[in-house]
Scaffold this motif. Structure first.
Motif, mmCIF file in Angstrom:
data_model
loop_
_atom_site.group_PDB
_atom_site.id
_atom_site.type_symbol
_atom_site.label_atom_id
_atom_site.label_comp_id
_atom_site.label_asym_id
_atom_site.label_seq_id
_atom_site.Cartn_x
_atom_site.Cartn_y
_atom_site.Cartn_z
ATOM 1 N N CYS A 389 0.845 -1.208 0.000
ATOM 2 C CA CYS A 389 0.000 0.000 0.000
ATOM 3 C C CYS A 389 0.873 1.248 0.000
ATOM 4 N N GLU A 390 1.913 1.216 0.818
ATOM 5 C CA GLU A 390 2.844 2.347 0.879
ATOM 6 C C GLU A 390 3.522 2.552 -0.475
ATOM 7 N N LYS A 391 3.828 1.470 -1.140
ATOM 8 C CA LYS A 391 4.529 1.521 -2.421
ATOM 9 C C LYS A 391 3.637 2.036 -3.555
ATOM 10 N N HIS A 392 2.369 1.584 -3.573
ATOM 11 C CA HIS A 392 1.531 1.852 -4.746
ATOM 12 C C HIS A 392 0.393 2.848 -4.508
ATOM 13 N N LYS A 394 0.349 5.359 -1.802
ATOM 14 C CA LYS A 394 0.688 6.440 -0.871
ATOM 15 C C LYS A 394 0.187 7.807 -1.334
ATOM 16 N N ASP A 395 0.282 8.090 -2.632
ATOM 17 C CA ASP A 395 -0.063 9.421 -3.137
ATOM 18 C C ASP A 395 -1.537 9.581 -3.482
ATOM 19 N N ILE A 396 -2.311 8.486 -3.406
ATOM 20 C CA ILE A 396 -3.724 8.581 -3.818
ATOM 21 C C ILE A 396 -4.712 8.102 -2.757
ATOM 22 N N ALA A 463 -4.832 0.702 -7.591
ATOM 23 C CA ALA A 463 -4.152 1.947 -7.955
ATOM 24 C C ALA A 463 -4.470 2.345 -9.388
ATOM 25 N N ARG A 467 -6.353 5.841 -10.486
ATOM 26 C CA ARG A 467 -5.666 6.810 -11.356
ATOM 27 C C ARG A 467 -6.395 6.982 -12.683
#
Length: 470
Positions: A389-392, A394-396, A463, A467
């Motif tokens: 989750c942190e890898k994929h 984090k920004d969304i 993700a 996106r």
């Protein structure tokens, strides 16, 4: 097509029957085609010079025969299969008390046990159950064991459960325990026994209970109660109790489905005070208390219940492909007697052999070894999923790491997740509106329910969906 219809007012045959016969004849000879819209009531009244009630009676007759379909606001249409002599099963289903579940639920039924939120087949349960099953088989050959069986369940298992429940602070006597099939299976008879159409049913706003069509079929007034990071809001609960008459509270306090929230000990004390103050009946369902990987185990409401307000439902953990389908209800003696009677009438009972096997697991201590392994399994899956989750994401996305255990309740602000699932269903994660009809920002992932090699793939897929919708 209407101009040729002539009524014989002296025949003694009611006009509506004559009209139905005339329309039926025109359907049979093809003047009115399959799926074709029939003339409106207003048109028939004008052309045929007959009353609205006559037309309604004729059309009701044709609808009953299956030749015509009636649609609110759209009017009457010739049935596509009017000449096939089978019942209109869809119409019966639509009128029935039991309402069909979500399409998502039907789709996920093939997803390795995801619909019951059990462990994936990666968790090997066989080392913990083989010996218990073998011993249970030997015990079942001894026909005297049937003397220990009653409508309340297998007596030795109920005795084992008294000891097991005491470990979590629940003091129960033999007459307080009823053995049942899986916990979801027993919810319907429990609420059927206590509530009726229009009864007030309080539950956490986001809750697995929302997805269970059996519960909705009872016609209860489903009232969601807001929750915060500490669990069900005691303030909002008290407001609802004062607003609605004779409510019952349904609560899932440990690693709650779907939010993962564990109701804090302080909040439970606040809620318990309200329960006692208003004599509020509570059904507490513990899917995952024994699987909670953080010690100490959080106390149940039942362990704090001194007046018998709480009906407690515990269960054996589910695992794919094995599903032990075993739960137990702990409640006041009068409730146990009543529920046992209801379940007898409904034909609901736990498998006798499985009860013997469960008793073997408790008596041998193998149950506790299994649950230790389950906790380690869930904890490892949690750590793996958090890293991905942190890898994929984090920004969304947003998630509360504290509440990420069996359930990962992922939030995507600004994204309509409900729209993402409008025409597509995914086997490894769930839309938030499955648990809260108004939810449009959440997706649920259960890392322990899916295969290990599907965790990162699922998170990458989530993700991509988010996106793409941006």
């Amino acid at each position: 097509m209407l101009q040729g219809i002539v009524f014989d007012k002296n025949s003694g045959t009611p006009l509506y029957i004559q009209l139905a016969k005339a329309i039926r004849s025109r359907i049979e000879n093809g003047e009115f085609k399959r799926g074709e819209k029939l003339p409106s009531k207003r048109k028939m009244m004008s052309v045929l010079d007959i009353g609205k009630n006559t037309i309604s009676a004729a059309m009701d007759m044709l609808v009953q025969e299956g030749m015509v379909k009636a649609y609110q606001k759209s009017g009457y249409f010739v049935a596509e299969q009017w000449d096939i002599n089978i019942p209109d099963w869809q119409a019966y289903i639509k009128r029935a008390k039991h309402k069909p579940g979500n399409n998502e639920l039907r789709f996920w039924a093939d997803a390795g046990g995801l619909t019951d939120f059990g462990l994936s087949s990666d968790f090997d349960i066989s080392p913990f159950i083989v010996e218990a099953f073998n011993n249970a088989l030997v015990r079942s050959y001894d026909l005297t064991c049937k003397n220990d069986y009653s409508v309340y369940g297998y007596l030795p298992l109920r005795e084992s459960l008294i000891k097991h429940l005491k470990l979590s602070g629940i003091n129960a006597e033999i007459d307080n325990i009823l053995i049942c099939p899986g916990s979801i299976q027993v919810l319907y008879p429990v609420y059927e026994s206590l509530m009726t159409n229009g009864s007030n049913f309080l539950h956490e706003k986001s809750n697995l209970i929302v997805a269970i069509s059996d519960i909705h079929s009872l016609g209860m007034n489903m009232i969601p109660i807001e929750a915060d990071q500490h669990g069900l809001s005691s303030v909002e609960l008290e407001k609802a109790i004062l607003k609605y008459k004779h409510p019952i509270l349904h609560v899932d306090p440990t690693d709650q489905a779907p939010t993962g929230i564990v109701i804090s000990k302080k909040r439970k004390a606040e809620i318990m005070k309200i329960i006692n103050k208003y004599k509020l009946p509570v059904v507490e369902i513990e899917h995952l208390q024994d699987a909670w990987y953080n010690k100490p185990f959080p106390p149940s409401f039942k362990s704090m219940d001194t007046f018998g307000n709480v009906i407690y439902i515990g269960m054996l953990i589910r695992s794919c492909p094995f599903d032990l389908q075993m739960s137990w209800i702990v409640a006041d003696k009068c409730i146990i007697r009543h529920l046992s009677n209801v379940m007898i009438q409904d034909g609901i009972k736990a498998n006798f052999f499985m009860q013997i096997a469960a008793d073997e697991m408790f008596r041998s201590g193998m149950y506790y070894k299994m649950m230790h392994a389950v906790r380690c399994f869930i904890k490892k899956r949690r750590e793996t999923a958090l890293a991905f989750c942190e890898k994929h994401l984090k920004d969304i996305g947003i998630w509360n790491e504290k509440n990420c255990g069996f359930h990962f309740w992922l939030e995507f602000p600004g994204t309509n997740t409900k729209a993402l699932f409008k025409n597509n269903y995914y086997k490894t994660f769930h839309p938030g509106h499955f648990f809260d009809r108004q939810d449009t920002t959440h997706i649920l992932l259960c890392p322990a329910s899916i295969k290990e090699d599907e965790i990162e793939t699922s998170i990458i897929e989530i993700a991509g969906l988010i996106r793409k919708s941006a």
